[in-house]
Scaffold this motif. Structure first.
Motif, short mmCIF file in Angstrom:
data_model
loop_
_atom_site.label_atom_id
_atom_site.label_comp_id
_atom_site.label_asym_id
_atom_site.label_seq_id
_atom_site.Cartn_x
_atom_site.Cartn_y
_atom_site.Cartn_z
N ASP A 89 40.24 3.80 5.92
CA ASP A 89 40.87 2.26 4.62
C ASP A 89 41.13 1.50 5.88
O ASP A 89 42.15 -0.04 4.92
N THR A 146 44.32 -2.89 5.58
CA THR A 146 44.31 -1.84 4.77
C THR A 146 43.81 -2.08 3.26
O THR A 146 44.31 -3.13 2.61
N LEU A 147 42.73 -1.36 3.44
CA LEU A 147 42.03 -1.60 1.70
C LEU A 147 43.21 -0.81 0.73
O LEU A 147 42.99 0.66 1.21
N ARG A 148 44.11 -0.82 -0.56
CA ARG A 148 44.86 -0.14 -0.95
C ARG A 148 44.45 -0.65 -2.46
O ARG A 148 44.41 -1.48 -3.06
N GLY A 149 43.61 0.26 -3.79
CA GLY A 149 42.68 0.53 -4.78
C GLY A 149 42.45 -1.16 -4.70
O GLY A 149 42.67 -1.72 -6.11
N THR A 167 42.40 -3.58 -3.19
CA THR A 167 43.10 -4.75 -2.67
C THR A 167 43.08 -4.96 -1.43
O THR A 167 43.38 -3.92 -0.62
N LEU A 168 41.99 -6.05 -1.04
CA LEU A 168 42.45 -5.89 0.63
C LEU A 168 43.60 -6.86 1.32
O LEU A 168 43.97 -7.41 1.17
N GLU A 169 44.99 -5.97 2.25
CA GLU A 169 45.69 -6.34 2.59
C GLU A 169 45.97 -6.26 3.66
O GLU A 169 45.92 -5.32 4.49
N LYS A 197 47.09 -10.91 0.45
CA LYS A 197 46.30 -9.91 0.11
C LYS A 197 44.85 -10.84 -1.06
O LYS A 197 45.05 -12.13 -1.52
N LYS A 228 40.93 -10.42 -3.60
CA LYS A 228 40.76 -9.87 -3.98
C LYS A 228 39.40 -9.46 -4.33
O LYS A 228 38.88 -10.32 -3.57
#
Length: 127
Positions: free
Chosen positions: A61, A87-90, A92-94, A122, A124
């Motif tokens: 991720d 990282t890709l979290r749920g 969302t690309l942070e 952040k 989407k």
């Protein structure tokens, strides 16, 4: 027998959009990413125009890439390398944006670094 574990990269291909806060205010940011295996290519679009990404990787991720841009400082133009890591979290690309180096454009002078804080972005996925 020892099982082989593979780190499969999440697919981050697509159009991502968000905003980043800079000294000059809030700036819209869009990424067009194309992923093949762990290799990541694409373009970053912001208020200054578009810039291709280089050195792009997506492992698990984690996403890493570099964008080379020209920035104006007073009446001087600088060639700047910005490193994005995140990282890709749920969904969302942070990302954190870090200024690696700058040189005076058109000048073979030395590299200088600006001490600016990392900027967090952040994004989407549009699709």
């Amino acid at each position: 027998m020892i099982p082989l574990l593979l780190c499969v990269a999440a697919d981050v291909s697509g159009i991502w959009t968000g905003q980043v806060t800079t000294r000059g205010g809030t700036q819209d940011v869009t990424l067009k990413l194309e992923q093949q295996g762990t290799k990541l290519t694409g373009k970053l679009y912001d208020d200054r125009g578009s810039s291709p990404i280089s050195e792009g990787k997506a492992v698990g991720d984690v996403v890493i890439f570099v964008v080379a841009v020209q920035e104006q400082s007073g009446n001087q133009i600088n060639d700047t390398r910005l490193r994005y890591t995140g990282t890709l979290r749920g969904g969302t690309l942070e990302l954190a944006r870090d200024r690696e180096s700058s040189t005076i454009a058109g000048n073979s002078g030395g590299v200088f670094q600006k001490s600016s804080a990392k900027q967090l972005i952040k994004l989407k996925r549009l699709y």
